[in-house]
Design a protein around this motif. Sequence first.
Motif, short mmCIF file in Angstrom:
data_model
loop_
_atom_site.label_atom_id
_atom_site.label_comp_id
_atom_site.label_asym_id
_atom_site.label_seq_id
_atom_site.Cartn_x
_atom_site.Cartn_y
_atom_site.Cartn_z
N ASN A 209 70.60 63.81 9.75
CA ASN A 209 69.72 63.91 10.84
C ASN A 209 69.61 64.99 11.51
O ASN A 209 68.30 65.49 12.64
CB ASN A 209 70.55 62.92 12.21
N GLN A 210 70.12 66.44 11.39
CA GLN A 210 70.07 67.69 12.11
C GLN A 210 68.56 68.89 11.01
O GLN A 210 68.15 69.01 11.46
CB GLN A 210 71.27 68.28 12.20
N GLY A 211 68.18 68.24 9.40
CA GLY A 211 67.69 68.27 8.63
C GLY A 211 67.92 68.99 7.88
O GLY A 211 67.54 69.46 7.07
N HIS A 212 68.80 68.57 7.86
CA HIS A 212 69.76 69.27 6.95
C HIS A 212 70.29 68.04 5.30
O HIS A 212 69.13 67.06 5.62
CB HIS A 212 71.10 69.66 6.99
N ARG A 213 70.49 69.00 4.20
CA ARG A 213 70.91 68.51 2.61
C ARG A 213 72.30 68.43 2.23
O ARG A 213 72.13 69.26 1.51
CB ARG A 213 69.40 69.54 2.25
N PRO A 214 72.67 67.20 3.06
CA PRO A 214 74.48 67.79 2.66
C PRO A 214 74.15 66.57 1.06
O PRO A 214 72.98 66.29 0.58
CB PRO A 214 74.63 66.98 3.84
#
Length: 295
Positions: free
Chosen positions: A127-132
């Motif tokens: 949701n913070q724009g990362h790609r986990p």
Amino acid sequence: MAFENLSEKLSAAFKRLRSKGKLNESDVKEAMREVRLALLEADVNYKVAKDFVAKVSERAVGNEVMESLTPAQMVIKIVNEELTALMGGGETRLNSPSSPPAVVLFCGLQGSGKTTHAAKLALMLKNQGHRPLLVACDVYRPAAIQQLQVLGSQAGVPVFEQGAGDPVKISREAVKHAKDYGNDFVLIDTAGRLQIDEALMDELRRIKEAVPPTDILLVVDAMTGQEAVNVAKSFHELLDITGVVLTKLDGDARGGAALSVRAVTGRPIKFAGIGEKLSDLEVFHPDRMASRILG
Ligand code: GDP
């Protein structure tokens, strides 16, 4: 709600203090005795409670407090500040890697909420724009891999798994996969046991060596009180954790774990779990927690 009893006890002690108007040293001493008992009843570590009260007392019996127009208010303010400091002061973020991906190793006893919180953090990061990327290294229970897959798909986050393979190899390959596919966070779910044992620790140490992680987060169940703190101490001694995820704070935990973990291990609580849903994860703010405890 967690800490209800502690909040009530503290607020009763402060009410008595406020009703006195001007304070002398013995009023403060009596209030501090009540604070100490309230902390012990909340399952706070004995030494932590003792040191805490000593610190507050030292600040509270100074002239500035005694001579002020609202001495009780000032004592409460000191308690608030010291509770915040006890839990680490400010919020603590995840460590940054020198080059991506950041690798977060989740460890903890079975049932503490490890798998759920790996998925919760994945969702928060997404949701913070990362790609986990979630990684299934709890290879001993087929159900655990499946659980991570279900949670991963709920969170919309890919899950790397190789069935019941070697967790060290899986971790290493997951990091390589993340590099190839542009995942900036690798979140590794590991096996838990009912108690700390040598085989579990050895496996975690080998994963740590192979990867190595930017964060080792220990997941502990707040409901288990001081036991959670003992677990944290043992894991930290053996693994040098970087932080704690304190789960099940939505239950009626007494508060001992939240208040003692930092002082006992020297490591901060980084996140708090506040429910079973994937969105029930908060960055841990010591100041907000202190204010919540003081009501
Ligand atoms: P693991 O064995 O450590 O991987 O633990 P799980 O992630 O499977 O969690 C064990 C149980 O605790 C599950 O039923 C979760 O839904 C529940 N759980 C996990 N975190 C929380 C939380 O913050 N609050 C509540 N109420 N339940 C939680």
